[in-house]
Write a protein that holds these residues in place. Sequence first.
Motif, PDB file in Angstrom:
ATOM      1  N   ASP A   1      22.633 -23.523  11.083  1.00 13.78           N
ATOM      2  CA  ASP A   1      22.048 -23.037  12.232  1.00 13.78           C
ATOM      3  C   ASP A   1      21.940 -24.437  13.093  1.00 13.78           C
ATOM      4  O   ASP A   1      20.986 -25.297  12.804  1.00 13.78           O
TER       5      ASP A   1
ATOM      6  N   VAL B   1      21.289 -26.669  16.259  1.00 12.53           N
ATOM      7  CA  VAL B   1      20.316 -26.642  17.530  1.00 12.53           C
ATOM      8  C   VAL B   1      20.308 -27.875  18.228  1.00 12.53           C
ATOM      9  O   VAL B   1      20.232 -29.047  17.624  1.00 12.53           O
TER      10      VAL B   1
ATOM     11  N   TYR C   1      27.919 -28.008  23.930  1.00 10.98           N
ATOM     12  CA  TYR C   1      27.778 -27.375  22.828  1.00 10.98           C
ATOM     13  C   TYR C   1      28.356 -28.126  21.559  1.00 10.98           C
ATOM     14  O   TYR C   1      29.060 -28.860  21.517  1.00 10.98           O
TER      15      TYR C   1
ATOM     16  N   TRP D   1      28.598 -22.928  15.628  1.00 12.72           N
ATOM     17  CA  TRP D   1      28.222 -23.373  17.047  1.00 12.72           C
ATOM     18  C   TRP D   1      26.810 -23.285  17.202  1.00 12.72           C
ATOM     19  O   TRP D   1      26.091 -22.355  16.954  1.00 12.72           O
ATOM     20  N   GLY D   2      26.460 -24.078  18.392  1.00 14.29           N
ATOM     21  CA  GLY D   2      24.947 -24.235  18.359  1.00 14.29           C
ATOM     22  C   GLY D   2      25.072 -23.504  19.852  1.00 14.29           C
ATOM     23  O   GLY D   2      25.970 -22.715  20.389  1.00 14.29           O
ATOM     24  N   GLN D   3      23.855 -23.197  20.678  1.00 13.78           N
ATOM     25  CA  GLN D   3      23.516 -22.352  21.677  1.00 13.78           C
ATOM     26  C   GLN D   3      24.082 -23.016  22.899  1.00 13.78           C
ATOM     27  O   GLN D   3      24.048 -22.322  23.914  1.00 13.78           O
TER      28      GLN D   3
END
Length: 123
Positions: free
Chosen positions: A3, A5, A94, A113-115
Amino acid sequence: QGDLVESGGGLVQPGGSLTLSCVDSGRTFRWNAMGWFRQAPGQAREFVASHSSGHTKNLADSVKDRFTISRDNDKNTVYLQMNALKPEDTAVYYCAADQVHDMTLNDYQYTTWGQGTQVTVSS
């Protein structure tokens, strides 16, 4: 999967600096390649920088004299130091990571991938 971030984006004047951070908050995996991509409105996503699990780094020609990528494997974190920012650096940035490839500039080879974090360079 991990995850990712991102943080550190914002509004900055031309010539200014920002440092983006990307952490695997789950700290689940030992990543190989970790990198940064960006996408400006109406444009395709483009490679910015990549860092292997060791010491190999790659930067896009458009940023190599201004940006620096670094990494802390113990913290599962990758950084992008951006100096001498220009309006054309404005984009969503990103973070991406992959367990298979240790160095790649290709977005399709990154699995996680991050947001994204917005960077706006404007006076």
